[in-house]
Design an enzyme around this catalytic site. Structure first.
Site, PDB file in Angstrom:
ATOM      1  N   GLU A  95      -9.619  -1.697   5.667  1.00 58.00           N
ATOM      2  CA  GLU A  95     -10.192  -1.468   6.904  1.00 58.00           C
ATOM      3  C   GLU A  95     -11.634  -2.094   7.039  1.00 58.00           C
ATOM      4  O   GLU A  95     -11.998  -2.788   6.106  1.00 58.00           O
ATOM      5  CB  GLU A  95     -10.678   0.222   6.995  1.00 58.00           C
ATOM      6  CG  GLU A  95      -9.368   1.204   6.996  1.00 58.00           C
ATOM      7  CD  GLU A  95      -8.681   1.375   7.872  1.00 58.00           C
ATOM      8  OE1 GLU A  95      -8.613   0.297   8.735  1.00 58.00           O
ATOM      9  OE2 GLU A  95      -8.142   2.319   8.100  1.00 58.00           O
ATOM     10  N   ASP A 134       0.806  -1.194  -0.005  1.00 60.80           N
ATOM     11  CA  ASP A 134      -0.100   0.105  -0.120  1.00 60.80           C
ATOM     12  C   ASP A 134       0.842   1.482  -0.054  1.00 60.80           C
ATOM     13  O   ASP A 134       2.265   1.141   0.095  1.00 60.80           O
ATOM     14  CB  ASP A 134      -1.023  -0.081   1.117  1.00 60.80           C
ATOM     15  CG  ASP A 134      -0.243  -0.617   2.510  1.00 60.80           C
ATOM     16  OD1 ASP A 134       1.040  -0.342   2.585  1.00 60.80           O
ATOM     17  OD2 ASP A 134      -0.991  -0.647   3.583  1.00 60.80           O
ATOM     18  N   HIS A 167      -7.052  -4.860  10.602  1.00 64.16           N
ATOM     19  CA  HIS A 167      -6.801  -4.542   9.160  1.00 64.16           C
ATOM     20  C   HIS A 167      -5.548  -5.119   8.495  1.00 64.16           C
ATOM     21  O   HIS A 167      -4.439  -5.146   9.298  1.00 64.16           O
ATOM     22  CB  HIS A 167      -7.160  -3.309   8.571  1.00 64.16           C
ATOM     23  CG  HIS A 167      -6.026  -2.062   9.173  1.00 64.16           C
ATOM     24  ND1 HIS A 167      -6.378  -1.107   9.936  1.00 64.16           N
ATOM     25  CD2 HIS A 167      -4.628  -2.028   8.530  1.00 64.16           C
ATOM     26  CE1 HIS A 167      -5.163  -0.607   9.922  1.00 64.16           C
ATOM     27  NE2 HIS A 167      -4.280  -1.061   9.192  1.00 64.16           N
ATOM     28  N   ASP A 174      -7.266  -2.748  14.580  1.00 62.50           N
ATOM     29  CA  ASP A 174      -8.690  -3.089  14.321  1.00 62.50           C
ATOM     30  C   ASP A 174      -8.677  -4.414  13.391  1.00 62.50           C
ATOM     31  O   ASP A 174      -9.702  -4.759  13.039  1.00 62.50           O
ATOM     32  CB  ASP A 174      -9.407  -1.979  13.679  1.00 62.50           C
ATOM     33  CG  ASP A 174      -8.852  -1.505  12.452  1.00 62.50           C
ATOM     34  OD1 ASP A 174      -7.962  -1.978  12.038  1.00 62.50           O
ATOM     35  OD2 ASP A 174      -9.323  -0.611  11.634  1.00 62.50           O
TER      36      ASP A 174
HETATM   37  C1  GLP Z   1      -0.735   0.703   8.520  1.00 60.17           C
HETATM   38  C2  GLP Z   1      -0.026  -0.217   7.309  1.00 60.17           C
HETATM   39  C3  GLP Z   1      -0.439  -1.668   7.694  1.00 60.17           C
HETATM   40  C4  GLP Z   1       0.287  -2.018   9.018  1.00 60.17           C
HETATM   41  C5  GLP Z   1      -0.156  -1.309   9.977  1.00 60.17           C
HETATM   42  C6  GLP Z   1       0.350  -1.308  11.380  1.00 60.17           C
HETATM   43  O1  GLP Z   1      -2.129   0.662   8.604  1.00 60.17           O
HETATM   44  N1  GLP Z   1      -1.062   0.077   6.136  1.00 60.17           N
HETATM   45  O2  GLP Z   1       0.142  -2.555   6.631  1.00 60.17           O
HETATM   46  O3  GLP Z   1       0.364  -3.472   9.290  1.00 60.17           O
HETATM   47  O4  GLP Z   1       0.014   0.120  10.016  1.00 60.17           O
HETATM   48  O5  GLP Z   1       1.607  -0.839  11.620  1.00 60.17           O
HETATM   49  P1  GLP Z   1       2.629  -1.066  12.867  1.00 60.17           P
HETATM   50  O6  GLP Z   1       3.382  -2.192  12.438  1.00 60.17           O
HETATM   51  O7  GLP Z   1       3.440   0.294  12.956  1.00 60.17           O
HETATM   52  O8  GLP Z   1       1.948  -1.242  13.925  1.00 60.17           O
END
Ligand code: GLP
Length: 258
Positions: A143, A67, A138, A136
């Site tokens: 989402e 993404d 995702h 959450d």
């Molecule tokens: C964002 C990214 C996800 C990632 C999430 C959690 O939403 N799009 O791919 O898994 O953050 O991030 P973190 O690993 O910093 O908790």
């Protein structure tokens, strides 16, 4: 779905890195799906150590990222392209031409996402997809409410995700409200999925993904339908799982059998 529970995030990151290193050794031309976020950083560092020690090479590996924030230039220090260069690509011997991240500045996003999916298909599909998980539940930026068959597209971020990711920006208002993201359907087509989850902030998400019903409310739960999905958790992230003791020994045995 297999759940590997390790004492620490360091241990889990090393085991996940071993799975990727094993694939790269077996198939030096493999196609990886990569993730951003703070969670996979330790695993990327472990892989970089392996490259430095000449145990593996990413020279012929191709990658597609999950993404990108919509509206951020690749040179923006919070863009996911920037993140990947800093935390992985610049630390290994991959050819940057073989690394792909959605263009957050694409004017015609529909054209951008179509070309992205077509390029993945042309490369033969993703052999192994790395994932983190949002608080959450995702995956990528899918989402709650994302169809479990969704494809790469423009998505709107939830207030919770904006809040979670605000720590990387100067203020919450600077976090983009939209992103381009692979869909749940796109992700589930990867031959192998490696999801990393660390810390107590992820315990509810992991519980929902592993032991909750399959639901678009927790998009990681779609991985229950995947035939080769591996969750690498530390004890905190796994703390709310009902069957955590069982997963703890079964997972490691399954990993050894693989
Ligand atoms: C964002 C990214 C996800 C990632 C999430 C959690 O939403 N799009 O791919 O898994 O953050 O991030 P973190 O690993 O910093 O908790």
């Amino acid at each position: 779905m297999e759940v590997i529970i390790c004492k620490t995030a360091e241990e889990a990151s090393r085991l996940a890195a071993d799975m990727i290193a094993g694939l790269v050794k077996k198939n030096p031309k493999c196609v990886l799906g990569l993730a951003t976020g703070s969670t996979p950083v330790k695993m990327y560092a472990e892989l970089a150590k392996d490259v430095k020690a000449k145990k593996i090479s990413f020279k012929n590996v191709k990658s597609w990222n999950l993404d990108e924030y919509y509206g951020l230039a690749p040179t923006h220090d919070q863009s996911y392209r920037y993140f990947m260069n800093e935390n992985f690509f610049d630390l290994i011997d991959i050819d940057k031409k073989n690394t792909h991240v959605l263009n957050g500045l694409a004017k015609d996003w529909k054209k951008e996402v179509k070309a992205y999916e077509a390029a993945i298909a042309k490369a033969g599909g993703i052999d192994l997809q790395v994932l983190g998980i949002g608080s959450d539940g995702h995956i990528a930026f899918n989402e709650p409410g994302s169809a479990l068959t969704s494809r790469t597209r423009l998505v709107s971020l939830t207030p919770q995700t904006i809040k979670d990711n605000a720590r990387f920006f100067k203020k919450a208002a600077d976090v983009p409200k939209y992103a381009l993201s692979m869909g749940v359907g796109t992700i589930c087509e990867a031959k192998t999925v490696v999801l990393l989850a660390f810390g107590k902030n992820k315990a509810d998400a992991v519980k929902g993904a592993v032991e909750g019903g399959i639901s678009q409310y927790c998009t990681a739960s779609a991985l229950q339908m995947h035939q080769d999905a591996w969750f690498f958790c530390d004890e905190e992230a796994a703390s709310k799982l009902k069957l955590k003791k069982y997963y703890a020994w079964r997972g490691l045995e399954e990993l050894a059998r693989r």
